[in-house]
Scaffold this active site. Structure first.
Site, PDB file in Angstrom:
ATOM      1  N   GLU A  98      50.193  55.623  77.339  1.00  0.00           N
ATOM      2  CA  GLU A  98      51.125  56.158  78.355  1.00  0.00           C
ATOM      3  C   GLU A  98      52.474  55.476  77.003  1.00  0.00           C
ATOM      4  OE1 GLU A  98      49.893  54.743  82.733  1.00  0.00           O
ATOM      5  OE2 GLU A  98      50.842  52.907  81.729  1.00  0.00           O
TER       6      GLU A  98
ATOM      7  N   HIS B  53      54.908  50.043  83.995  1.00  0.00           N
ATOM      8  CA  HIS B  53      55.392  50.308  85.466  1.00  0.00           C
ATOM      9  C   HIS B  53      54.006  49.773  86.057  1.00  0.00           C
ATOM     10  CE1 HIS B  53      52.911  54.554  84.403  1.00  0.00           C
ATOM     11  NE2 HIS B  53      52.225  53.061  84.455  1.00  0.00           N
TER      12      HIS B  53
ATOM     13  N   HIS C 147      50.698  59.392  88.298  1.00  0.00           N
ATOM     14  CA  HIS C 147      48.835  59.062  88.060  1.00  0.00           C
ATOM     15  C   HIS C 147      48.264  60.198  88.966  1.00  0.00           C
ATOM     16  CE1 HIS C 147      51.731  55.508  86.729  1.00  0.00           C
ATOM     17  NE2 HIS C 147      50.716  55.807  85.896  1.00  0.00           N
TER      18      HIS C 147
ATOM     19  N   HIS D 143      46.509  49.047  77.578  1.00  0.00           N
ATOM     20  CA  HIS D 143      45.412  48.476  78.141  1.00  0.00           C
ATOM     21  C   HIS D 143      44.571  49.868  78.918  1.00  0.00           C
ATOM     22  CE1 HIS D 143      48.731  51.503  80.646  1.00  0.00           C
ATOM     23  NE2 HIS D 143      48.589  51.046  81.539  1.00  0.00           N
TER      24      HIS D 143
HETATM   25  C1  DHB Z   1      47.836  49.424  86.215  1.00  0.00           C
HETATM   26  C2  DHB Z   1      48.282  49.791  84.361  1.00  0.00           C
HETATM   27  C3  DHB Z   1      48.410  51.323  84.875  1.00  0.00           C
HETATM   28  O1  DHB Z   1      49.524  51.851  84.166  1.00  0.00           O
HETATM   29  C4  DHB Z   1      48.674  52.278  85.609  1.00  0.00           C
HETATM   30  O2  DHB Z   1      49.056  53.010  85.960  1.00  0.00           O
HETATM   31  C5  DHB Z   1      47.346  51.447  87.032  1.00  0.00           C
HETATM   32  C6  DHB Z   1      47.435  50.833  86.676  1.00  0.00           C
HETATM   33  C7  DHB Z   1      47.378  47.571  86.167  1.00  0.00           C
HETATM   34  O3  DHB Z   1      46.841  47.072  84.829  1.00  0.00           O
HETATM   35  O4  DHB Z   1      46.451  47.250  86.957  1.00  0.00           O
HETATM   36 FE    FE Z   2      50.466  54.056  84.299  1.00  0.00          FE
END
Ligand code: DHB
Ligand code: FE
Length: 279
Positions: free
Chosen positions: A240, A12, A59, A193
């Site tokens: 996530e 997402h 978020h 991430h």
């Molecule tokens: C990013 C990824 C995410 O899942 C998010 O909620 C906010 C930022 C990113 O990769 O920048």
């Molecule tokens: Fe996210």
């Protein structure tokens, strides 16, 4: 009866939404990301659902840090795209399905999964970006959407096993609904991430690939990946990925993987996407 025909797993990343909204999808950085969704949009048109049950995370948009439900079910008639700091995304309002959502609330809560009932909720990139990549730029979303919001922003998030079993309860709920509806379940978020502190920028393609393999082939083993393993292997925001287990739990034990797309980088993460048809 309502029936679940397929599951979709999908990242997402907010910058993907920005790339679409500012018409940059053909730029060299973004082209390979979007190429992987060409099949998916065609497949969506061929298999158009009446309802998408969309598992995602907020978020700190609809919920501030003052109030964080573990599982919140969207029972409203519609859900407005939220302003995340740059104005709401220019995407259609999300129409819910109040009758099916109320039925799911009743069935799942009496099945002993305590959901928070949301009669009003704005939806952020966690929900709108997966709709955008799967449906493209549209004047109206082509189906109703029932959001299920999962806490993955503040420890402790629910376990993968809890999410997987919730998916099974969602399936029992949907399959006990009288009207003849074609339903798809989306599991969104991820892949690996980390957006903060010393390991910011972490991406782990080996872990992501194993996660996708397990999701298709051995969902029980996938659902047992621990929080510590997500943190260590997939970074602090890799948690996530637990949301994908709700989607997988709602499908048959054996599924047909009809599409997979994996690409690094997109913003600070990898784009992961999978389509699973109920065999
Ligand atoms: C990013 C990824 C995410 O899942 C998010 O909620 C906010 C930022 C990113 O990769 O920048
Ligand atoms: Fe996210």
């Amino acid at each position: 009866m309502a029936r679940i025909v397929a599951g979709v797993g999908c990242s997402h990343v907010p910058a993907i939404g920005v790339a679409m909204d500012t018409h940059k999808t053909h730029e060299p950085y973004w082209a390979p990301v979007f190429r992987g969704f060409e099949f998916s949009r065609h497949w969506m048109r061929e298999n158009r659902p009446d309802v998408v049950f969309l598992v995602y995370n907020d978020h700190c948009t609809a919920f501030s840090a003052e109030m964080i439900p573990t599982f919140a079910l969207g029972c409203a008639a519609e859900f407005q795209p939220a302003d995340e700091g740059w104005g709401p995304r220019p995407v259609p309002v999300v129409k819910g399905h109040q009758k099916l959502a109320s039925h799911i609330a009743q069935s799942v809560i009496l099945d002993e999964f305590d959901l928070t009932i949301m009669n009003r909720m704005e939806v952020d990139h966690g929900l709108t970006v997966p709709l955008s990549v799967m449906f493209g730029e549209v004047d109206e979303w082509p189906c109703a959407v029932i959001p299920l919001c999962v806490n993955v922003v503040q420890y402790p998030a629910p376990t993968g096993n809890r999410c997987y079993n919730l998916g099974k309860a969602v399936r029992r709920a949907i399959e006990s609904y009288d009207d003849d509806l074609k339903v798809m379940v989306f599991g969104t978020g991820g892949m690996s991430h980390q957006l903060q502190h010393e390991r910011a920028g972490l991406i782990n393609p080996e872990f992501d690939k194993r996660f996708l393999d397990l999701l298709t082939e051995d969902p029980v083993a996938g659902s047992r990946i621990t929080h510590l393993e997500y943190l260590r292997e997939a970074g602090s925001e890799g948690i996530e990925m637990v949301m994908w287990h709700v989607m997988r739990g709602a499908l048959n034990e054996h599924v047909r993987e009809v599409h997979r797309h994996y690409h690094v980088p997109a913003s600070n993460t990898a784009v992961g996407h999978i389509i699973l048809e109920n065999a």
